[in-house]
Enzyme design. Structure first.
Site, mmCIF file in Angstrom:
data_model
loop_
_atom_site.group_PDB
_atom_site.id
_atom_site.type_symbol
_atom_site.label_atom_id
_atom_site.label_comp_id
_atom_site.label_asym_id
_atom_site.label_seq_id
_atom_site.Cartn_x
_atom_site.Cartn_y
_atom_site.Cartn_z
ATOM 1 N N THR A 202 0.849 -1.186 0.000
ATOM 2 C CA THR A 202 0.000 0.000 0.000
ATOM 3 C C THR A 202 0.884 1.235 0.000
ATOM 4 O OG1 THR A 202 -1.770 1.130 1.225
ATOM 5 C CG2 THR A 202 -0.125 -0.006 2.529
ATOM 6 N N ARG A 231 6.640 0.634 1.401
ATOM 7 C CA ARG A 231 7.129 1.946 1.808
ATOM 8 C C ARG A 231 7.513 1.924 3.282
ATOM 9 N NH1 ARG A 231 8.432 3.024 -2.281
ATOM 10 N NH2 ARG A 231 7.759 4.560 -3.812
ATOM 11 N N GLU A 260 15.926 6.472 4.991
ATOM 12 C CA GLU A 260 16.787 5.838 3.995
ATOM 13 C C GLU A 260 17.762 6.870 3.434
ATOM 14 O OE1 GLU A 260 14.549 3.814 0.977
ATOM 15 O OE2 GLU A 260 13.547 2.481 2.414
ATOM 16 N N HIS A 278 16.292 -1.568 -0.209
ATOM 17 C CA HIS A 278 15.284 -1.049 -1.137
ATOM 18 C C HIS A 278 15.517 -1.604 -2.548
ATOM 19 C CE1 HIS A 278 12.272 2.501 -1.509
ATOM 20 N NE2 HIS A 278 11.971 1.553 -2.368
#
Length: 525
Positions: A202, A231, A260, A278
């Site tokens: 999401t 995320r 990050e 990531h």
């Protein structure tokens, strides 16, 4: 020739496509915000990935900017609201790395289930700890899917192939779509209670931030394993560590973090925790796909007006754009007429289409109407920021599509609610290309809407037209075209004139003082 800046490292095929399509492109990466601000005003488009931060401050300097394109899904690094306010389209590529991200989530789930990273490190350290790494099977386990969009749907499909049961939570998931996906739709509490594995797919919004909060993590099944390749910020990282330390959570795999690059994090080194930097979209295929897609999308917009995967504007394919162009021109002119005549009195607006117009994509027509209306309140307005400005003013907008075909093969009607009651204008296309006004506040009239115009409402009496002509002539204003309409003989009449010179305030005062004149206004299209 439009000019685009690629500000982040991107597959070379993006620049190649821009050039092949006739768009000039510069590849300038690793610029500081100040350096980027110094050059951004030269460009019509900005293509980027995740490194460049498109802030309101940067957009202030982007005087020629028309489109910002993100080669990827997330637009956390773009101030979409600021871009919308300035009339800049923001695009992304939501499908270019969907499979890649979904596959990474499945890989992380396998890694958690069989403790593969830990077993690898142990084995390469010269140990042979077969008993230490006792994993679990995925078959027959329940996967809790938070977010059932494109990526979530791919994960669900792969999980069903692994013979897992899938329970999905998504406020936008319908029963029909859940049945089509082969998943069970559930509320969040039910999912947390039943899931052996939980994976998140999401976007990060105010509603989804910390959706796995300390409170919700406490509701999960003991021994649950959690994966997040979506995320950072969807999970309360401190609460996740507490759950891992206590043993309530058996394992967690994160590809994304709140901060990050995550060079330090309290989760690092926690038993049961694995991570990647990531990598969700990091495959050769995905990098090429998103680069190609963003270059094609931005080129379509800059060259033909086509809009694909925009976050702040209705989609309009490159094939639709030429077909819709005359309808949008008509809609914008009608909107401009309403905006100028009603001025600050607007409360709501209804946009009705019938005939050929009703068979088309309605969103661009609505956007064009609002652009015309809002031009009465702002000079720098277009289809992108017009809905934003309308919302700011509290203007209620309604679309109505009619199947019927009346006196015209196509008709667009705009009805606005004002303090003085409802006002309606309608227009059509002559020869399918020429916008023409056919009705003004209930009075039949046929008129072009172009250039400088004079609008007069008057009592229908003999000699009035001559007096108007004389007054304009004495003021040195030449009449281009002359359009008349009236409700009934001797009743209220409307006069629309195109003129070659400006209608001065002094001339308007003179016209308003003439016998029989109820309203006189200067219009500009």
């Amino acid at each position: 020739m439009p000019k685009v800046l690629i500000s982040d490292k991107m597959d070379p095929k993006a620049a190649q496509i821009f050039r092949e399509r006739g768009v000039e492109v510069d590849e300038i990466t690793d610029k500081s915000p100040e350096e980027l601000k110094d050059i951004i005003g030269r460009y019509d488009g900005l293509a980027l990935r995740s490194s460049t931060k498109v802030t309101g401050d940067l957009l202030e300097a982007a005087d020629n900017m028309k489109v910002v394109g993100r080669a990827g899904i997330g637009v956390d690094n773009i101030d979409v609201q600021a871009a919308s306010a300035k009339g800049i389209v923001v695009m992304n590529t939501p499908f270019g790395n969907s499979i890649t991200t979904a596959e990474h989530a499945i890989a992380m789930m396998f890694a958690l289930a069989r403790e593969i990273p830990q077993a690898d490190a142990s084995t390469q350290a010269g140990k042979w700890e077969k008993k230490k790494f006792m994993g679990v099977e995925l078959t027959s386990k329940t996967l809790g899917l938070i977010g059932a969009g494109n990526i979530g749907g791919i994960v669900a499909d792969r999980a069903r192939g692994l013979k897992m049961k899938v329970v999905a939570y998504d406020p936008f998931l319908t029963e029909e779509r859940a049945l089509e996906m082969g998943v069970e739709k559930a509320d969040l509490d039910t999912l947390l209670k039943r899931a052996d594995f939980i994976t998140l797919h999401t976007p990060l919004t105010d509603q989804t931030r910390n959706i796995l909060s300390k409170e919700n993590l406490a509701k999960t099944k003991k021994g649950v394993r959690i994966i997040n390749c979506a995320r950072g910020g969807l999970i309360d990282e401190a609460a996740l560590k507490e759950g891992l330390d206590s043993g309530h959570i058996a394992g967690a795999a994160l590809d994304v973090f709140v901060e990050e690059p995550a060079r330090e994090n309290p989760l690092f080194g926690t038993p049961g925790f694995i991570s990647t930097p990531h990598l969700g979209a990091s495959t050769t295929e995905a990098q090429v796909n998103v680069a190609i897609q963003i270059a094609e999308q931005m080129s379509d917009y800059l060259l033909s007006g086509g809009v694909t995967n925009a976050l702040n504007m209705p989609s309009l394919s490159a094939e639709e754009a030429p077909l819709l162009k005359p309808y949008m021109a008509l809609a914008e002119k009608l909107g401009s007429l309403v905006g100028q005549l009603a001025q600050d009195a607007l409360k709501s607006i209804a946009i009705e289409t019938e005939g050929a117009a009703a068979e088309l994509n309605q969103k661009p027509i609505t956007g064009a109407v609002l652009a015309g209306v809002m031009r009465a309140y702002s000079d720098s307005v277009n289809m992108v920021n017009a809905p934003f400005l309308a919302k700011e003013r509290g203007l209620d907008v309604r679309e109505v599509r009619h199947d019927r075909e009346g006196d015209y093969h196509t008709l667009v009607r705009i009805t606005v609610q004002t303090d003085e009651g409802d006002r309606s204008v309608a227009g059509t296309l002559f020869s399918n290309t020429e916008p023409r006004l056919v009705e003004l506040f209930g009075i039949k009239v046929e008129a072009d809407l172009a250039g400088k115009m004079l609008y007069v409402v008057n009592a229908d009496k003999a000699g009035f037209i001559g007096r108007i002509g004389s007054a304009l002539g004495e003021a040195g204003v030449n009449i281009g075209t002359f359009h008349l309409g009236r409700r009934a003989t001797g009743g209220e009449a409307v006069l629309l004139l195109s003129v070659d010179q400006d209608i001065t305030p002094e001339l308007l005062t003179t016209l308003r003082g003439m016998d029989g004149v109820k309203t006189a206004m200067a219009l500009d299209f």
